[in-house]
Structure formats: C-alpha cells, structure tokens
Design a protein around this motif. Structure first.
Motif, PDB file in Angstrom:
ATOM      1  N   LEU A 375      42.063  50.569  33.424  1.00 18.77           N
ATOM      2  CA  LEU A 375      41.143  49.897  34.339  1.00 18.77           C
ATOM      3  C   LEU A 375      40.087  49.107  33.568  1.00 18.77           C
ATOM      4  CD1 LEU A 375      40.555  52.663  37.052  1.00 18.77           C
ATOM      5  CD2 LEU A 375      42.213  50.803  37.059  1.00 18.77           C
ATOM      6  N   LYS A 376      39.540  49.680  32.525  1.00 16.81           N
ATOM      7  CA  LYS A 376      38.536  48.984  31.716  1.00 16.81           C
ATOM      8  C   LYS A 376      39.152  47.783  31.001  1.00 16.81           C
ATOM      9  CE  LYS A 376      35.698  53.110  30.999  1.00 16.81           C
ATOM     10  NZ  LYS A 376      35.230  54.129  30.026  1.00 16.81           N
ATOM     11  N   ASP A 377      40.379  47.948  30.565  1.00 11.22           N
ATOM     12  CA  ASP A 377      41.075  46.868  29.868  1.00 11.22           C
ATOM     13  C   ASP A 377      41.288  45.659  30.784  1.00 11.22           C
ATOM     14  OD1 ASP A 377      42.938  45.903  27.602  1.00 11.22           O
ATOM     15  OD2 ASP A 377      44.255  45.870  29.345  1.00 11.22           O
ATOM     16  N   GLU A 378      41.436  45.907  32.089  1.00 10.95           N
ATOM     17  CA  GLU A 378      41.710  44.824  33.036  1.00 10.95           C
ATOM     18  C   GLU A 378      40.442  44.205  33.617  1.00 10.95           C
ATOM     19  OE1 GLU A 378      46.091  46.443  34.560  1.00 10.95           O
ATOM     20  OE2 GLU A 378      44.282  46.874  35.735  1.00 10.95           O
ATOM     21  N   GLN A 379      39.291  44.723  33.239  1.00 15.30           N
ATOM     22  CA  GLN A 379      38.043  44.111  33.694  1.00 15.30           C
ATOM     23  C   GLN A 379      37.885  42.714  33.099  1.00 15.30           C
ATOM     24  OE1 GLN A 379      35.045  47.392  32.915  1.00 15.30           O
ATOM     25  NE2 GLN A 379      34.161  46.501  34.774  1.00 15.30           N
ATOM     26  N   ASN A 380      37.348  41.799  33.896  1.00 10.88           N
ATOM     27  CA  ASN A 380      37.037  40.455  33.423  1.00 10.88           C
ATOM     28  C   ASN A 380      38.276  39.750  32.868  1.00 10.88           C
ATOM     29  OD1 ASN A 380      35.564  38.174  32.806  1.00 10.88           O
ATOM     30  ND2 ASN A 380      34.667  39.028  30.940  1.00 10.88           N
ATOM     31  N   THR A 381      39.416  39.923  33.527  1.00 14.26           N
ATOM     32  CA  THR A 381      40.643  39.247  33.098  1.00 14.26           C
ATOM     33  C   THR A 381      41.138  38.256  34.153  1.00 14.26           C
ATOM     34  OG1 THR A 381      42.012  41.058  33.962  1.00 14.26           O
ATOM     35  CG2 THR A 381      41.389  41.173  31.645  1.00 14.26           C
ATOM     36  N   GLY A 382      40.317  37.989  35.157  1.00 11.70           N
ATOM     37  CA  GLY A 382      40.678  36.998  36.160  1.00 11.70           C
ATOM     38  C   GLY A 382      40.367  35.597  35.679  1.00 11.70           C
ATOM     39  N   LEU A 383      40.583  34.620  36.554  1.00  7.53           N
ATOM     40  CA  LEU A 383      40.314  33.228  36.205  1.00  7.53           C
ATOM     41  C   LEU A 383      38.867  33.053  35.789  1.00  7.53           C
ATOM     42  CD1 LEU A 383      42.169  31.133  38.948  1.00  7.53           C
ATOM     43  CD2 LEU A 383      42.826  31.458  36.563  1.00  7.53           C
ATOM     44  N   TYR A 384      38.665  32.276  34.738  1.00  4.70           N
ATOM     45  CA  TYR A 384      37.325  32.058  34.211  1.00  4.70           C
ATOM     46  C   TYR A 384      36.409  31.469  35.279  1.00  4.70           C
ATOM     47  CZ  TYR A 384      33.769  30.786  30.737  1.00  4.70           C
ATOM     48  OH  TYR A 384      32.614  30.685  30.006  1.00  4.70           O
ATOM     49  N   ALA A 385      35.163  31.937  35.277  1.00  5.84           N
ATOM     50  CA  ALA A 385      34.118  31.465  36.196  1.00  5.84           C
ATOM     51  C   ALA A 385      34.372  31.872  37.641  1.00  5.84           C
ATOM     52  CB  ALA A 385      33.914  29.960  36.096  1.00  5.84           C
ATOM     53  N   THR A 386      35.227  32.870  37.856  1.00  4.33           N
ATOM     54  CA  THR A 386      35.320  33.539  39.152  1.00  4.33           C
ATOM     55  C   THR A 386      34.676  34.913  38.994  1.00  4.33           C
ATOM     56  OG1 THR A 386      37.436  34.663  38.766  1.00  4.33           O
ATOM     57  CG2 THR A 386      37.526  32.389  39.597  1.00  4.33           C
ATOM     58  N   HIS A 387      34.529  35.636  40.091  1.00  5.22           N
ATOM     59  CA  HIS A 387      33.919  36.961  40.001  1.00  5.22           C
ATOM     60  C   HIS A 387      34.874  37.996  39.413  1.00  5.22           C
ATOM     61  CE1 HIS A 387      31.079  35.034  42.836  1.00  5.22           C
ATOM     62  NE2 HIS A 387      30.211  35.807  42.222  1.00  5.22           N
ATOM     63  N   TRP A 388      36.127  37.658  39.256  1.00  9.97           N
ATOM     64  CA  TRP A 388      37.067  38.504  38.511  1.00  9.97           C
ATOM     65  C   TRP A 388      37.150  38.046  37.052  1.00  9.97           C
ATOM     66  CZ3 TRP A 388      38.563  36.703  43.451  1.00  9.97           C
ATOM     67  CH2 TRP A 388      38.704  37.684  44.431  1.00  9.97           C
ATOM     68  N   GLY A 389      36.505  36.925  36.748  1.00 14.71           N
ATOM     69  CA  GLY A 389      36.622  36.324  35.430  1.00 14.71           C
ATOM     70  C   GLY A 389      35.292  35.970  34.810  1.00 14.71           C
ATOM     71  N   GLY A 390      34.381  36.938  34.782  1.00 13.87           N
ATOM     72  CA  GLY A 390      33.163  36.777  34.009  1.00 13.87           C
ATOM     73  C   GLY A 390      31.905  36.489  34.779  1.00 13.87           C
ATOM     74  N   LEU A 391      31.990  35.966  36.005  1.00 12.64           N
ATOM     75  CA  LEU A 391      30.792  35.644  36.771  1.00 12.64           C
ATOM     76  C   LEU A 391      30.131  36.940  37.240  1.00 12.64           C
ATOM     77  CD1 LEU A 391      29.236  33.152  37.634  1.00 12.64           C
ATOM     78  CD2 LEU A 391      30.580  33.087  39.719  1.00 12.64           C
ATOM     79  N   ASP A 392      28.863  37.096  36.933  1.00 15.62           N
ATOM     80  CA  ASP A 392      28.162  38.343  37.199  1.00 15.62           C
ATOM     81  C   ASP A 392      28.159  38.662  38.692  1.00 15.62           C
ATOM     82  OD1 ASP A 392      26.312  40.453  35.951  1.00 15.62           O
ATOM     83  OD2 ASP A 392      25.146  39.735  37.659  1.00 15.62           O
ATOM     84  N   ILE A 393      28.676  39.827  39.034  1.00 12.77           N
ATOM     85  CA  ILE A 393      28.809  40.210  40.440  1.00 12.77           C
ATOM     86  C   ILE A 393      27.481  40.637  41.035  1.00 12.77           C
ATOM     87  CG2 ILE A 393      29.882  41.877  42.014  1.00 12.77           C
ATOM     88  CD1 ILE A 393      32.333  41.849  40.139  1.00 12.77           C
ATOM     89  N   GLU A 394      26.737  41.418  40.291  1.00  8.14           N
ATOM     90  CA  GLU A 394      25.504  41.997  40.830  1.00  8.14           C
ATOM     91  C   GLU A 394      24.492  40.935  41.241  1.00  8.14           C
ATOM     92  OE1 GLU A 394      22.046  45.241  39.543  1.00  8.14           O
ATOM     93  OE2 GLU A 394      23.728  44.803  38.206  1.00  8.14           O
TER      94      GLU A 394
END
Length: 916
Positions: A375-394
């Motif tokens: 689960l940790k390995d798959e964090q922040n592995t979505g498309l760049y600049a999406t909320h799955w890809g690095g954009l801060d969710i909080e």
C-alpha cells in the motif's frame, strides 16, 4: 389484535409495492446492536414499478436568503428526510437531494403549524447521512485497489469537507460504517461483510432510539447514471435495482417480529445530468440516439448562439445566488428548517478507520506487513498533478478549494484566467522543494511524473512557475478536477453553468467573433465546457451501448472502469474453461494500436477461442487505451508513460482484481505492442530501499506476467554494435535512467496554437482517408477492412478531446528502447552495469513471441523482427504474411501462432520469472 396486525402487514406490503421500503422495528430490535439484528429473518421481494420515481426539482423555487436550522423535537418529529451522500455527490453546492430535503421539511413543518390547533403536532427534519459499507460500495470505488491509501485519504477528506460545510449550514453529518475487524484470510469473507441496505436499517434503529415517533423516512439518493450505477460505487446502485428495460425495482424488506412499530422508507432519487432530455432519449429512443458527438451537438442545440440565448437545454444549477448550495427560503421568505441529530452516529471516522474499511472491502489484510508495504509503495503513483499523483490532499481537496479553483480558471477572481491564472494565483503546481507554496510531491520513481515535470518546467528544474504553454489548454484544471469530479465535490452541471454565465458577461471583439475557435487567443470558457461535455457524452454513449447490447458487442462482453475518474471501456471473453477445479485461471491482455480500440481484437479473440488449449481456465481482455476508442479523451498530455501506467493499472485492477487472474500474458500491436512491452518490464519492478528503482507509474509490479506477444510493435530497437548511447552530463546511461534522474535536458514543444492547428489538420486529413489508409496496411487481406473497423475509427475520432492525442505527439519524451525493456544482451542496463549500481529499472526477461507481419508498409518489418529476435535468448520470431495489423488482417494465423507458443513456451514456465 391478531387481525389488526394482519391488516397492518397487508398495508405495509401494498405500500412497498408503490415504491417504499417497510421496516418493522420492535422495541427489542431498537435496543439491539447491528450484530444481533443479523439473525433476523428478512423476506425480500422486488416489485416492478412502472411509474417514475424521480423527484422534480425546479430552479424557480430557489432564492437567496440565508438558511437557519434548528433542532427538531424528538416528541414531535414524525418523519425524516435522509440525505444519503455517497461517492459522486459529496458536496452542498448544486445538490438537489439536500435542497429537496430542506424544502420537504419546511413544507411538512408548515403544514403541521397550520394544524397546530389540533391535539397532535408533527414535524419533519433533515438528516444528512453517509454509509461506508465494506460489502457493496467501497469495493467498487475507482482506484481503491491500485492506489488504496490515496483513495482512502480522498474519501476521508471528502467526508470531513462535507461535515464542515454542513456544519456551516447548521446541520450535523451522520456516518454509519461496517466493522473493519474481519478476518480477510478466512473463508466466506463476504458473509462477514455488511452492505448498504443492512447499514441503513441499522441507522434507522439508532434513529428510532432518539426519535421514537418517527413513522416515515424519505431517503434522497443520487442516480449517477447507467454506467456508474453498474460500476456500483454509489449507494443508489444498491438501494435501487435497474433491469435491462430500465424499470426500477425497489427491495421491499419486512422483518418478522411481534411488534406493530413500523417505519416506511420511501426512495426519492435525483440526478445532476447536464441535459435531462438527452437522458430521457437514450432510455426511450436508444436505437436512434446519436452515434457521434457531432450528431449529439446538433440534436441538443449546442452551438454558441444557443448557449448565449439560453436555448442550450442544459439544466440550471439547483442552487442559490448566495452560493450556499441549499434552498435558503420558501416562497414566504421563511429560511428556517428542522434538523435531526443522533449522537451515536455523529462520529466522523478517522483516516485510519476509513483506510481499514477500504482495505477490508477490497480483501486486503490491513494488519499484514506485506500488504502495508504494498500500500505504501503504491502511494503517489497516479498521474502527475492529480490527487493520486502528488497533489496534496489535505490542503487542496475541499469543496471550498475546488469552487475557488474553478472561479480562478474562469477569471472570476482576477484579471487573468485559464491555467495561467491557476498557476499564478494558487502556485500549487510546483514541487514543494522549489516553492514554499508548492503542493505537489513528485514521485522520484515515476517516469510519468518525470516526463510531465519536464514538460511543465521546460527542463528547468529550478523554475517556480509552470510553463503552461507547454501543456494542453485546460490541462492543469483537468488534472486537478479528476478526483473532485469523481467524488462529487463539484458537479459538472455547476462548472458548465458557471462557464456559460461568464461567457454571457464577456465582451467579444468583432475579430474574435469571426475567428475559428482554434485560432482564438484564449478558449477558457470553451475548455471548461468541453471538460464536462466530454464526460457527459461518454456516460450517455456508454448507457446507449449497455441498453442496446446488454453488455455485449458481437461475441465479446463489454465492461467499463474508471481510471483517475475518467470513464474507460474494455472487452472480454472466456477462451477456455479448462479442466482444473482449483479455481486458478490465467488470461491474455491485448493492447491496440494508434487510432484503434479493444474492438479491433474481436476476430483474433474469437480465433484464439477455437485454437487455444490448456488445463487452466483462460480469458481474454482488450482495453481501449485512454484517449482512444470509447474511452474519455480528457485534455491532458498523452505520453507513452501515461499509457504504460494505464495498462499496468488495468492489469492490476481489472485482470488480477475483478477477473481474479493468477497470471497473464500481455500482447499488443503497433504502439500497443510497445505499451505491452513496457508494461511487462514494469511488472517485474520491485521497489527496494537499497536501490533507486523506477517504472512508468513508480509502483512495483505484480510479478505475474508470464509472456509477451509483439505484433509489429513500435519502439526503437538496436543491433549489437549499433546501439546509440544516451550521453548525459553524468555519463552514458539508458533512456529510462536519464528520464528518472532529470538528465534529458530542456524541452520546447510547439506553442499551443501551432499544436492545435497541426492536430486539427491531421484529423481533417485522416478522417476521409481511413478506409484507404487501412487497406494499405492490410495488403494480404484488404477485405478485412470492413465497415465496423472504419466506422469505429471515425466515430472515435469525433469524440470531444480526440485532438489531444494528436497534439501530444509533438512533445513525447524520448522512449525507452526495446533493448532496455527486454533486458537485451547489449544496450540495456543489464548489459552495461554491474548489479552494484544504485539505479534499477524494469525489464522483462521472460518468453517473448514476435508475430510479425512481414508486409508492413510502415517499416522494414523483416529486419525489425530479426533485430528483436537477436536481443537475447527466449525471444521467438514467427513471420506472418500480413501487413501492419496481422491480428485483424489474418486473425487465424495469429491465433495459431500465439496458441502454439503458449503451449510450448509459456505453459512450461512454471517458475517465476526473475528480474535479472
């Protein structure tokens, strides 16, 4: 007494037939917990309802006074308006269910006040509710299986944002959850889980404790549309059952007890579609519903003049001018309404609790160390600049943030507009390390992140401003809105109406009015409308295909899934049932080429069904790549790494997840062959703290790929002694490593205007030449170029956003070579480095079949096949007397080649394939 009870039971049954759930609750059941109620017998029927169950919401009833809520009295409250929020409608603005609940509450209370002279008084109250179940909805949440922790964080942020917004309006959010302490490794897991209907019943038991005089409950649920209801991530899909002819069936549940206490539960469904007429037409006149977006635009009056004059047929926002998001006062000016609160349900779950629920839903053991590592390995592995890809969710994923961003994009909060306004005003889109206001954390293992970061900063990694001219217009907004639109933090209807309102206030010069859209300096309003129009069109077209074919296209089954919220399609078929009874099955995933779709594999899949032999059950899957086929075509930059990430996610989510494959073979044609090659290499990446590993998405692979089939694959391949060494300031290295380490240098893609003109020109040139172009590519069997093929390619090219793939071709990053991806004896990291290097990239070392059409007019097909065959051992070349698309031109030959190779090579590969 007995006759009274029988009469009451008959009334309950008749009421259920008219569209209500009837719950009979005894005092003992009210006092019980959910665990004890599981043992109560439930009798379920599904009566067919021919009448409409939709509630009518009229924008003319809205006004702008400020709402005031007050707590309802348990002694006088006899009915509740439950607003059942779910994924797809976590918001207060433009929420017809919330608005209707308040209106109904006021109406009921006003009626009670008018009758205050009588001995009895009754009130109605609003009751906001979220149900988080581990059986029905959470397991179907898009991205839940492949990006679990990020998806859990998004769900948590959605609920907390909704809680805050409701609190501002004087209401309390209630949350009902399933137990998360389920033994995922045990038998009959689903029997231990709890669904939406059971949890709604449990919520009613808690409500009855606080409000003993409640006799009627109306539940407002959001109808997400045919395809999303079928995907099953919203509560509507599990409280309403849609049959093939679109009749609505409601479960009528009665609990066999000894008491006469009854709660009648009536469903009031609402939607947030752009054009209600289009949705009515797709159901009532499915066959004649438009087949192309061009026909759709014409039928529903979608030109600029209609939009300006108000004849565009788009439904208005169900909102107020104050922007509060709820109906603020009735016709008499009364802004008060009653709310209900049940303390036992007012605890909003923590992020950890939501994560545990989501893990249970997708059958992950949250307490297992290996699962936690995954689960940790798959964090922040979505498309760049999406909320799955690095954009801060909080800090960027709240309803207020989303509304603010849409206003900034439209120029409502300053002189600037578009992506430029977003990046200049919010400054979220630069990496945190370079910008104190930055909200993006790039995954250094992701090649998609690296490629997009380079495009966004032009190769200047110290830049604190995004070079938006390097991107497709509206791309920043599209990437940002991917998660908010999926979770329903903002509605497409709101975005469209806001854009249209801005358009009606803008002064347009004479020159601007006569210029074609493609030549205009800024197309901010058009871009925002296109984002939501494309989303709506693909939902409608999917509904048409589901209703016409009932999930079947020819001999293939049709399925849908959402990737980053974008609607995507695939086809599937069982090839071989096998003789084993251990439940183990495998499959083959087939990836199409440029301009094609998964449907182009239909002939080959049917031939494989005839020729394949195996003891195991084998299935075939063929996805439409995003940007092609019947997938959405959002305004984002399409790179090879994006398609590779997409294919890897499809394999994990659909093939290994939904279809439960234990292993797979992957094959592809043209760019699909290159994508399959890359995906097979990335499938064997194992992120290791001791090394810098990288892949397209940045995630580890499944280590489940047993073989690769290349059919006239795209991509560079080098002979021994002719390998082009990629030189950087840090020395020679592979393309993959240079990309990951930001050593590719600066990039200056064509300007937007030039790219748009080039893309439109290319489409304009190719569309009338589809048949002749295909015939040229099918030299042996030109008759295979049939109407289905040509009409499908043409139809897909007319979808909104089809130009974006064409535009992206001018800024593709350097691609990894076949030598790198297949672990060649020369020209790969395996051949040029020792294992002590701290950088490690994916490569596929398993069996490869090169089924090459030797008559391909696009290149030296014979020479390329020989080069591929000489890269290393384990690569078999089978020449086919066909052109560029041998799988469609000579499907029988391809099927025989693949079947023979799978029996002789893949099936004998019992041991897992090692990385090196």
């Amino acid at each position: 007494m007995r006759s009274s009870y029988q009469f009451l039971s008959l009334c309950v049954f008749l009421f259920a037939k008219e569209g209500a759930w009837s719950f009979s609750l005894s005092p003992s059941s009210i006092a019980s917990t959910r665990h004890s109620t599981k043992h109560i017998t439930r009798h379920i029927t599904r009566p067919s309802l021919r009448h409409s169950l939709r509630y009518s919401y009229k924008s003319s009833e809205l006004n702008a006074a400020v709402p005031v809520s007050q707590s309802s009295s348990p002694e006088t409250t006899t009915s509740l308006e439950i607003v059942l929020f779910g994924i797809g409608d976590f918001r207060t603005v433009d929420h017809s269910g919330l608005n209707a609940a308040i209106k109904n509450t006021r109406s009921a209370t006003a009626s009670a006040n008018d009758n205050s002279s009588s001995n009895t008084s009754s009130n109605s109250a609003v009751f906001p509710l979220v149900i988080l179940d581990n059986k029905d909805t959470l397991k179907n949440v898009p991205m839940a299986r492949t990006n679990t922790l990020d998806t859990a964080a998004l769900l948590s942020s959605s609920i907390h944002s909704l809680d805050a917004k409701l609190s501002d309006l004087g209401m309390d959010l209630h949350v009902m959850t399933s137990d998360s302490d389920i033994n995922v490794g045990g038998d009959n897991i689903d029997d231990q889980k709890t669904g939406v209907a059971e949890l709604l019943k449990d919520a009613l038991i808690e409500i009855k404790k606080e409000y003993p005089k409640v006799e009627k409950v109306t539940v407002h649920t959001c109808d997400l549309g045919k395809v999303d209801n079928q995907l099953g991530y919203g509560p509507y899909a599990h409280l309403n059952y849609l049959s093939a002819d679109e009749d609505v069936h409601l479960d009528a549940i009665s609990i066999s007890i000894s008491s006469d206490i009854i709660i009648d539960v009536e469903m009031q469904n609402w939607d947030c579609n752009l054009r209600s007429g289009a949705w009515e037409d797709v159901k009532a006149n499915t066959d004649s519903f438009p087949e192309t977006f061009i026909e759709y635009k014409k039928k529903y009056n979608m030109d600029a003049e209609a939009e300006a004059s108000g004849t565009h047929q788009v439904s208005p926002i169900d909102d107020t001018s104050s922007g509060s998001g709820v109906v603020n006062a009735d016709a008499s000016g009364d802004s008060n309404f009653e709310k209900a609160s049940v303390k036992a349900l007012m605890k909003v779950p923590t992020l950890k609790e939501i994560t545990e629920l989501l893990c249970t839903a997708v059958d992950y053991d949250f307490n297992d160390e290996a699962i936690q590592t995954k689960l940790k390995d798959e964090q922040n592995t979505g498309l760049y600049a999406t909320h799955w890809g690095g954009l801060d969710i909080e800090t960027t994923f709240t309803e207020d943030c989303v509304l603010k961003a849409s206003n900034i994009f439209l120029g409502k909060e300053g002189e600037d507009e578009g992506d430029e306004a977003l990046t200049n005003t919010l400054k979220w889109w630069c990496q945190k390390g370079n910008n104190p206001d930055g909200k993006i954390l790039r995954n250094k293992r992701s090649l998609e992140h690296a490629a997009m970061d380079r495009i966004m900063n032009g190769g200047d990694y110290d830049a604190t401003n995004v070079k938006t001219q390097n991107l497709i217009e509206g791309e920043i907004l599209t990437r940002y809105l991917a998660a908010p639109l999926l979770f329903g933090m903002i509605s497409p209807r709101y975005l469209w109406n806001q854009a249209n309102a801005v358009a009606n206030t803008k002064e347009v010069s004479l020159l601007e009015s006569v210029l074609p859209s493609i030549l205009k300096q800024r197309r901010t309003i058009e871009v925002m409308k296109t984002i939501v129009e494309g989303r709506e069109w693909h939902r409608l077209f999917a509904a048409k295909k589901i209703l016409i074919g009932n999930g079947v296209e020819g001999d293939l089954n049709v399925g849908y899934w959402r990737w980053h919220g974008f609607l995507c399609r695939y086809v599937s078929k069982s090839l071989n049932k096998g003789v084993k009874s251990d439940g183990v099955k495998s499959g083959i995933t087939l990836v199409h080429g440029f301009g094609a779709s998964g449907s182009q594999w239909s002939k080959a899949i049917n031939e494989l069904e005839k020729s394949i032999e195996s003891d195991e059950e084998i299935e075939a899957l063929a996805p439409d790549l995003i940007g092609f086929g019947q997938c959405e075509k959002p305004p984002i930059t399409y790179t090879q790494y994006m398609w590779e990430s997409y294919t890897a996610a499809f394999t994990k989510d659909i093939a290994l997840g939904k279809f439960n494959w234990s292993n797979f073979v992957i094959g592809g044609n043209s760019i699909g062959g290159y994508t399959a090659m890359s995906a097979s290499a990335d499938d064997f990446v194992v992120n290791d703290a001791s090394k810098e590993c990288f892949s397209a998405s940045g995630a580890s692979g499944s280590q489940s790929c047993k073989g690769l089939v290349l059919m006239n694959s795209a991509g560079k391949v080098f002979k021994e002694g002719e390998v082009e060494v990629f030189e950087t300031e840090c020395g020679a290295m592979t393309i993959g490593e240079a990309t990951a380490r930001d050593l590719l240098g600066q990039t200056s893609p064509p300007s937007r205007k030039i790219a748009n003109i080039g893309g439109e020109g290319l489409l304009w040139y190719l569309r009338p030449r589809i048949q002749s172009t295909c015939i040229n590519l099918y030299p042996t069997n030109p008759d295979a170029v049939d109407n289905n093929l040509c009409n499908g390619i043409l139809r897909d090219s007319l979808d909104p956003g089809a130009i974006n793939v064409m535009i992206s071709g001018s800024k593709l990053p350097p691609p990894r070579t076949a030598n790198e991806l297949l672990g060649a004896d020369f020209g790969s990291s395996k051949s040029s480095k020792s294992n002590s290097s701290k950088y490690e990239e994916g490569m596929f070392n398993g069996p490869v079949l090169v089924a090459q059409g030797l008559l391909d007019p696009l290149n030296d097909a014979k020479g390329r096949a020989e080069m591929l065959g000489n890269l290393r051992s384990g690569i078999v070349v089978d020449p086919i007397n066909a052109g560029h698309c041998p799988h469609d031109e000579l499907p029988s030959s391809i099927a025989k080649s693949v079947s023979k190779w799978m029996v002789e090579t893949v099936s004998s590969t019992a041991e897992p394939i090692s990385q090196i």
